[in-house]
Enzyme design. Structure first.
Site, PDB file in Angstrom:
ATOM      1  N   LYS A  96      12.767   6.312  13.557  1.00 15.97           N
ATOM      2  CA  LYS A  96      13.152   6.942  12.283  1.00 15.97           C
ATOM      3  C   LYS A  96      14.507   7.648  12.386  1.00 15.97           C
ATOM      4  O   LYS A  96      15.251   7.720  11.400  1.00 15.97           O
ATOM      5  CB  LYS A  96      12.050   7.896  11.827  1.00 15.97           C
ATOM      6  CG  LYS A  96      10.754   7.172  11.417  1.00 15.97           C
ATOM      7  CD  LYS A  96      10.984   6.130  10.326  1.00 15.97           C
ATOM      8  CE  LYS A  96       9.698   5.659   9.671  1.00 15.97           C
ATOM      9  NZ  LYS A  96       9.933   4.572   8.698  1.00 15.97           N
ATOM     10  N   SER A  98       0.852  -1.203   0.000  1.00  8.41           N
ATOM     11  CA  SER A  98       0.000   0.000   0.000  1.00  8.41           C
ATOM     12  C   SER A  98       0.887   1.252   0.000  1.00  8.41           C
ATOM     13  O   SER A  98       2.108   1.155   0.107  1.00  8.41           O
ATOM     14  CB  SER A  98      -0.942   0.028   1.220  1.00  8.41           C
ATOM     15  OG  SER A  98      -0.208   0.288   2.391  1.00  8.41           O
ATOM     16  N   TYR A 139       8.011   6.334  17.344  1.00  9.12           N
ATOM     17  CA  TYR A 139       8.198   6.471  15.888  1.00  9.12           C
ATOM     18  C   TYR A 139       9.405   7.367  15.588  1.00  9.12           C
ATOM     19  O   TYR A 139      10.244   7.025  14.745  1.00  9.12           O
ATOM     20  CB  TYR A 139       6.918   7.047  15.295  1.00  9.12           C
ATOM     21  CG  TYR A 139       6.921   7.198  13.787  1.00  9.12           C
ATOM     22  CD1 TYR A 139       6.919   6.088  12.952  1.00  9.12           C
ATOM     23  CD2 TYR A 139       6.892   8.463  13.204  1.00  9.12           C
ATOM     24  CE1 TYR A 139       6.893   6.232  11.574  1.00  9.12           C
ATOM     25  CE2 TYR A 139       6.865   8.623  11.832  1.00  9.12           C
ATOM     26  CZ  TYR A 139       6.871   7.499  11.015  1.00  9.12           C
ATOM     27  OH  TYR A 139       6.855   7.643   9.648  1.00  9.12           O
ATOM     28  N   ASN A 157      11.080   0.106   3.211  1.00  5.47           N
ATOM     29  CA  ASN A 157       9.997   1.092   3.316  1.00  5.47           C
ATOM     30  C   ASN A 157       8.961   0.721   4.389  1.00  5.47           C
ATOM     31  O   ASN A 157       8.252   1.588   4.886  1.00  5.47           O
ATOM     32  CB  ASN A 157       9.308   1.200   1.944  1.00  5.47           C
ATOM     33  CG  ASN A 157       7.955   1.873   2.027  1.00  5.47           C
ATOM     34  OD1 ASN A 157       7.862   3.107   2.078  1.00  5.47           O
ATOM     35  ND2 ASN A 157       6.875   1.091   2.090  1.00  5.47           N
TER      36      ASN A 157
END
Ligand SMILES: NC(=O)c1ccc[n+]([C@@H]2O[C@H](COP(=O)([O-])OP(=O)(O)OC[C@H]3O[C@@H](n4cnc5c(N)ncnc54)[C@H](OP(=O)(O)O)[C@@H]3O)[C@@H](O)[C@H]2O)c1
Length: 254
Positions: free
Chosen positions: A160, A15, A156, A89
């Site tokens: 990252k 997606s 998060y 990804n």
């Protein structure tokens, strides 16, 4: 940009941004490995690529799980004999929480999908790339890795930021083998209808303040991330090692 005879493995390509990257590689001639955890979504993307005349297989694997990652790489090798391009990804943060609300399970889940996955898939693919003496790895981080974000949380952001630090270190390690490791750090991207509804649920004032911090004055589109990824995966990026491309409409300059 032609990727004829190249094999691209794009994690989390069932997606959003990953799907757009997989479709673009296939349109430029690459054979693509589509991955995610939901077989139905994977099958939809594989069919989309094949219907357009491209070459793709789908492999269901949780990229935060070492044995499933080993199966993913083995399936890619069995189908196409090699892997030339890896795009790490897979990730995202389904439920952004403030620090005191984060359970240990939340932390492990977010760090697993966004950071441990990058480590596991990179480690598993490197023997192939080294054997070939050639390869490109593009890791998807986020502006959340360097600045406050309104759609993520501390777990998060930590993941990252970790992707960027990990990538620089590995880039240095593997550059002598002809392998380039680089990073794309997107700002907020209208990656799917789901993301649109998450954005629409952010309080209006906060959205306006966020947009006023972006010189371009709008959110990004999948195609703008795809362009950066395809460049970093191309021969033209041969002298880029451990770089992070901030694709965020200029938010950094403020
Ligand atoms: N959209 C943005 O604004 C934005 C901004 C900065 C960075 N990013 C990053 O860009 C990447 C893609 O985001 P997106 O917006 O396109 O999100 P998305 O539409 O939710 O796509 C995430 C993809 O990752 C897969 N995935 C998640 N966890 C996985 C796991 N453990 N194993 C295998 N596949 C997994 C999902 O498939 P399944 O759920 O079926 O497994 C899906 O295909 C993420 O790394 C995200 O952090 C996005």
């Amino acid at each position: 940009m032609s990727f004829d005879k190249r094999v691209a493995l794009v994690t989390g390509s069932s997606s959003g941004i990953g799907e757009a990257i997989a479709v673009a590689f296939a349109a430029e001639g690459a054979a693509v490995v589509v991955n995610g955890r939901d077989p139905g979504r994977i099958a939809r993307v594989v069919a989309r690529i094949r219907d357009a005349g491209g070459q793709a297989i789908g492999v269901r694997a949780d990229v935060a799980n070492k044995s499933e990652v080993e199966g993913l790489i083995a399936s890619a090798r069995d189908a196409f004999g090699r892997v030339d391009i890896l795009v790490n990804n897979a990730g995202g943060d389904g439920s952004p929480k403030q620090v005191e609300e984060i359970s240990e399970d939340d932390w492990d889940r977010v760090l697993g999908a966004n950071l441990k996955s990058v480590f596991l898939v990179t480690q598993a693919v490197l023997p192939l790339l080294k054997q070939q003496g050639d390869g490109k790895i593009v890791n998807i981080s986020s502006q959340a890795g360097r600045a406050m974000t309104i759609l993520g949380g501390p777990a998060y952001s930590a993941a990252k930021a970790g992707v960027q630090a990990f990538s620089r270190q590995v880039a240095r390690e593997v550059a002598p083998f002809g392998i380039n490791v680089n990073v794309v750090a997107p700002g907020i991207i209208r990656s799917s209808p789901r993301l649109d509804s998450v954005w629409d649920n952010v309080p209006r004032e906060l959205r306006a303040r966020y947009l006023s911090d972006i010189p371009i004055g709008r959110l990004g589109e999948n195609a703008e991330i795809v362009a950066a990824v395809l460049f970093l995966a191309s021969p033209g990026a041969s002298y880029l090692v451990g770089a992070t491309l901030d694709v965020n409409g200029g938010r950094w300059m403020l």
